[in-house]
Design a protein around this motif. Structure first.
Motif, PDB file in Angstrom:
ATOM      1  N   PHE A  39      22.088  32.842  40.868  1.00  0.00           N
ATOM      2  CA  PHE A  39      23.266  33.054  41.702  1.00  0.00           C
ATOM      3  C   PHE A  39      23.982  31.722  41.889  1.00  0.00           C
ATOM      4  CE2 PHE A  39      20.007  36.101  42.806  1.00  0.00           C
ATOM      5  CZ  PHE A  39      20.690  37.310  42.820  1.00  0.00           C
ATOM      6  N   ASN A  40      25.317  31.781  41.926  1.00  0.00           N
ATOM      7  CA  ASN A  40      26.131  30.582  42.050  1.00  0.00           C
ATOM      8  C   ASN A  40      27.109  30.683  43.210  1.00  0.00           C
ATOM      9  OD1 ASN A  40      25.102  29.203  39.889  1.00  0.00           O
ATOM     10  ND2 ASN A  40      26.987  29.180  38.693  1.00  0.00           N
ATOM     11  N   TYR A  41      27.315  29.545  43.871  1.00  0.00           N
ATOM     12  CA  TYR A  41      28.504  29.345  44.697  1.00  0.00           C
ATOM     13  C   TYR A  41      29.364  28.320  43.975  1.00  0.00           C
ATOM     14  CZ  TYR A  41      31.674  27.318  48.064  1.00  0.00           C
ATOM     15  OH  TYR A  41      32.810  26.839  48.670  1.00  0.00           O
ATOM     16  N   VAL A  42      30.651  28.626  43.819  1.00  0.00           N
ATOM     17  CA  VAL A  42      31.564  27.759  43.073  1.00  0.00           C
ATOM     18  C   VAL A  42      32.804  27.479  43.915  1.00  0.00           C
ATOM     19  CG1 VAL A  42      33.014  27.529  41.010  1.00  0.00           C
ATOM     20  CG2 VAL A  42      30.775  28.639  40.848  1.00  0.00           C
ATOM     21  N   TYR A  43      33.210  26.224  43.959  1.00  0.00           N
ATOM     22  CA  TYR A  43      34.479  25.830  44.571  1.00  0.00           C
ATOM     23  C   TYR A  43      35.238  24.973  43.568  1.00  0.00           C
ATOM     24  CZ  TYR A  43      37.892  23.172  47.197  1.00  0.00           C
ATOM     25  OH  TYR A  43      39.058  22.588  47.606  1.00  0.00           O
ATOM     26  N   LYS A  44      36.528  25.323  43.337  1.00  0.00           N
ATOM     27  CA  LYS A  44      37.394  24.548  42.453  1.00  0.00           C
ATOM     28  C   LYS A  44      38.612  24.114  43.260  1.00  0.00           C
ATOM     29  CE  LYS A  44      36.206  27.614  38.578  1.00  0.00           C
ATOM     30  NZ  LYS A  44      36.757  28.530  37.545  1.00  0.00           N
ATOM     31  N   ARG A  52      38.076  28.877  49.769  1.00  0.00           N
ATOM     32  CA  ARG A  52      36.695  28.709  50.235  1.00  0.00           C
ATOM     33  C   ARG A  52      35.694  28.907  49.097  1.00  0.00           C
ATOM     34  NH1 ARG A  52      39.441  31.346  54.269  1.00  0.00           N
ATOM     35  NH2 ARG A  52      39.429  30.328  56.314  1.00  0.00           N
ATOM     36  N   GLY A  53      36.183  28.989  47.879  1.00  0.00           N
ATOM     37  CA  GLY A  53      35.305  29.207  46.744  1.00  0.00           C
ATOM     38  C   GLY A  53      34.833  30.641  46.665  1.00  0.00           C
ATOM     39  N   PHE A  54      33.797  30.896  45.899  1.00  0.00           N
ATOM     40  CA  PHE A  54      33.295  32.255  45.732  1.00  0.00           C
ATOM     41  C   PHE A  54      31.829  32.207  45.358  1.00  0.00           C
ATOM     42  CE2 PHE A  54      35.802  30.790  42.129  1.00  0.00           C
ATOM     43  CZ  PHE A  54      34.882  30.803  41.092  1.00  0.00           C
ATOM     44  N   PHE A  55      31.135  33.318  45.625  1.00  0.00           N
ATOM     45  CA  PHE A  55      29.696  33.415  45.404  1.00  0.00           C
ATOM     46  C   PHE A  55      29.410  34.694  44.639  1.00  0.00           C
ATOM     47  CE2 PHE A  55      25.632  35.242  46.656  1.00  0.00           C
ATOM     48  CZ  PHE A  55      24.758  34.224  46.336  1.00  0.00           C
ATOM     49  N   GLY A  56      28.409  34.655  43.754  1.00  0.00           N
ATOM     50  CA  GLY A  56      28.042  35.874  43.046  1.00  0.00           C
ATOM     51  C   GLY A  56      26.919  35.665  42.057  1.00  0.00           C
ATOM     52  N   LEU A  57      26.528  36.751  41.427  1.00  0.00           N
ATOM     53  CA  LEU A  57      25.540  36.714  40.359  1.00  0.00           C
ATOM     54  C   LEU A  57      26.100  35.940  39.176  1.00  0.00           C
ATOM     55  CD1 LEU A  57      22.884  37.771  38.979  1.00  0.00           C
ATOM     56  CD2 LEU A  57      24.253  39.734  38.218  1.00  0.00           C
ATOM     57  N   ASP A  58      25.314  35.023  38.643  1.00  0.00           N
ATOM     58  CA  ASP A  58      25.743  34.253  37.481  1.00  0.00           C
ATOM     59  C   ASP A  58      25.112  34.791  36.206  1.00  0.00           C
ATOM     60  OD1 ASP A  58      26.828  31.680  36.159  1.00  0.00           O
ATOM     61  OD2 ASP A  58      24.690  31.581  35.722  1.00  0.00           O
ATOM     62  N   THR A  59      23.779  34.868  36.169  1.00  0.00           N
ATOM     63  CA  THR A  59      23.058  35.220  34.948  1.00  0.00           C
ATOM     64  C   THR A  59      21.825  36.038  35.270  1.00  0.00           C
ATOM     65  OG1 THR A  59      23.734  33.127  33.923  1.00  0.00           O
ATOM     66  CG2 THR A  59      21.943  34.326  32.862  1.00  0.00           C
ATOM     67  N   ALA A  60      21.562  37.043  34.454  1.00  0.00           N
ATOM     68  CA  ALA A  60      20.262  37.710  34.422  1.00  0.00           C
ATOM     69  C   ALA A  60      19.798  37.659  32.977  1.00  0.00           C
ATOM     70  CB  ALA A  60      20.370  39.155  34.901  1.00  0.00           C
ATOM     71  N   GLU A  84      35.874  37.136  40.085  1.00  0.00           N
ATOM     72  CA  GLU A  84      37.256  36.717  40.190  1.00  0.00           C
ATOM     73  C   GLU A  84      37.270  35.236  40.562  1.00  0.00           C
ATOM     74  OE1 GLU A  84      41.366  37.942  42.575  1.00  0.00           O
ATOM     75  OE2 GLU A  84      39.487  39.004  42.951  1.00  0.00           O
ATOM     76  N   GLY A  85      38.045  34.470  39.872  1.00  0.00           N
ATOM     77  CA  GLY A  85      38.012  33.022  40.022  1.00  0.00           C
ATOM     78  C   GLY A  85      37.292  32.362  38.864  1.00  0.00           C
ATOM     79  N   GLN A  86      36.462  33.156  38.164  1.00  0.00           N
ATOM     80  CA  GLN A  86      35.779  32.688  36.967  1.00  0.00           C
ATOM     81  C   GLN A  86      36.228  33.481  35.742  1.00  0.00           C
ATOM     82  OE1 GLN A  86      34.074  29.730  37.244  1.00  0.00           O
ATOM     83  NE2 GLN A  86      31.966  30.399  37.238  1.00  0.00           N
ATOM     84  N   GLY A  87      37.226  34.341  35.903  1.00  0.00           N
ATOM     85  CA  GLY A  87      37.714  35.153  34.805  1.00  0.00           C
ATOM     86  C   GLY A  87      37.589  36.647  35.045  1.00  0.00           C
ATOM     87  N   ILE A 391      32.612  22.110  42.749  1.00  0.00           N
ATOM     88  CA  ILE A 391      31.274  22.126  43.349  1.00  0.00           C
ATOM     89  C   ILE A 391      30.541  23.349  42.837  1.00  0.00           C
ATOM     90  CG2 ILE A 391      29.966  22.360  45.495  1.00  0.00           C
ATOM     91  CD1 ILE A 391      32.257  20.890  46.901  1.00  0.00           C
ATOM     92  N   ASN A 392      29.300  23.151  42.431  1.00  0.00           N
ATOM     93  CA  ASN A 392      28.465  24.256  41.959  1.00  0.00           C
ATOM     94  C   ASN A 392      27.112  24.191  42.662  1.00  0.00           C
ATOM     95  OD1 ASN A 392      28.197  26.486  39.804  1.00  0.00           O
ATOM     96  ND2 ASN A 392      26.324  25.302  39.537  1.00  0.00           N
ATOM     97  N   LEU A 393      26.777  25.254  43.390  1.00  0.00           N
ATOM     98  CA  LEU A 393      25.469  25.379  44.022  1.00  0.00           C
ATOM     99  C   LEU A 393      24.781  26.568  43.408  1.00  0.00           C
ATOM    100  CD1 LEU A 393      26.534  24.920  47.765  1.00  0.00           C
ATOM    101  CD2 LEU A 393      25.886  23.137  46.122  1.00  0.00           C
TER     102      LEU A 393
END
Length: 399
Positions: A39-44, A52-60, A84-87, A391-393
């Motif tokens: 899971f990722n939190y991303v701010y650009k 405020r950025g966005f949070f979601g599932l990144d990879t399974a 949304e925000g990542q494509g 920022i990537n968490l």
């Protein structure tokens, strides 16, 4: 203790004494199945729509590995979710899949979709987003072919031949089909999701050789050289070549880790005058694609990587394995008077049981994943000359 208990104990001891060694434990299976979910939190800082950025599932992902001491193999299939925000799309693909043999001297041969042995291994970076070499197709790269690795020792070498590139073995939503892959390869451009250049290039018959020398106390320092050459097929029968050469160093000085790499590459493309965009020289760039989309990259360039890290001993609550790092890399383009590209990632990684965490602060200039300049690895728009921040968490559970 009663006589009955003594009798039972003696019988049990006799059984154990007569049993073959190791009978107490079941033999370990050579087949292992695992995976991860991240899971990722991303701010650009350039995305006003997501202040405020966005949070979601990144990879399974699903991992299958086999090792019986002689026959070996590995495969991984991934599902990616980009909010949304990542494509705002999803994709799934074969990350790698190979089988092989380990010989008596510990040398090995792999056949299939495998990581090519080039430059710093296994990565030219400490952070999750890797280095500039990754975005130009020279780090964490997988192609389809045969790889041979020499026996372990102070001097090791690898040789690989790859008739095909990383391939598009999967599916996606609303993306360019040829770019639906993990590795950044030369790909045909896409009219709807790319730059509509009409370029139809692809990689074929790539030969890679790498040698590394380990030295110093406990062999904790390594210097090496890598070479790559292969065909570029332009879809019109007028084929050309691509070449790359890299030298690298990595070493550990107690808790301090250092990685250095210098890389030069050249794509000798043969494009028609019409196979361009924005009036650029059509042979000053080539289209690379991965994660669903293609983008232009300067056809000739130099890449420099300089990373430093520090391992922090100790435990904080349930957390351990702390590493702080700074990974810096640049791309100097040797065509078209194109502006250079740069990225820097300062971060912290740590773990807790099967959980692994990254906290990365990134800034970039003319870099497709750290700035709004998606085409910045080739010609760079002057409106993006400033530095952008991201920022990537990330939290990942590995099983």
């Amino acid at each position: 203790m009663t006589k009955r208990c003594w009798s039972g104990a003696l019988c049990a001891a006799a059984v154990l004494a007569c049993a073959p060694a190791g009978a107490e434990e079941a033999p370990k299976s050579p087949l292992s199945i695992g995976g991860a979910i991240r899971f990722n939190y991303v701010y650009k800082n350039w995305q006003a729509a997501h202040p405020r950025g966005f949070f979601g599932l990144d990879t399974a992902r699903l991992d299958v590995n086999y090792d019986d001491g002689q026959v070996i193999g590995s495969a991984q299939y991934r599902y990616n979710n980009f909010p949304e925000g990542q494509g705002d799309y999803t994709q799934h693909f074969l990350h790698h899949g190979w089988i092989g043999v380990r010989f008596a001297d510990k040398s090995a041969i792999h056949v299939g979709l495998d990581k090519i042995p080039f430059g710093l291994l296994p990565f030219a970076s400490n952070n999750f987003y890797e280095s500039m070499a990754f975005y130009t197709g020279f780090e964490d790269m997988y192609d389809l072919g045969v790889t041979y690795s020499s026996k372990p020792g102070p001097v090791e070498w690898q040789l690989g031949f790859y008739p095909r590139d990383g391939g598009s073995y999967g599916g996606s939503s609303n993306t360019a089909g040829a770019s639906n892959r993990y590795s950044f390869n030369i790909v045909p451009d896409d009219g709807a999701q790319g730059y509509a250049t009409g370029q139809k290039d692809s990689e074929r018959n790539t030969l890679v050789a790498r040698t590394a020398w380990r030295f110093g106390p406990d062999g904790k320092q390594e210097a090496g050289i890598s070479g790559l050459t292969g065909e570029i097929r332009n879809g019109a029968g007028d084929n050309s070549r691509r070449n790359a050469l890299a030298i690298h160093y990595k070493g550990a000085y107690g808790p301090v880790g250092v990685m250095l790499e210098a890389l030069r590459y050249s794509y000798h493309t043969r494009h028609a005058a019409s196979q361009t965009y924005g009036g650029l020289d059509p042979n000053s760039f080539v289209m690379l694609g991965a994660f669903g989309y293609p983008y232009p990259v300067a056809s000739k360039g130099d890449i420099f990587v300089a990373n430093i890290s520090y391992d922090i001993a100790g435990v904080v609550g349930p957390f351990t394995g702390f590493k702080v790092y700074n990974d810096y890399s640049v791309l100097s383009k040797r065509v078209g008077n194109y502006h250079g590209s740069a990225q820097n990632v300062t971060g912290l990684s740590f773990s807790s049981g099967k959980w692994y965490f990254y906290a990365d602060y990134m800034f970039g200039k003319h870099q497709p994943y750290m700035t709004p300049d998606f085409g910045g690895l080739a010609s760079a728009a002057s409106k993006y000359d400033g530095v952008s921040h991201r920022i990537n968490l990330q939290a990942g559970y590995y099983f």
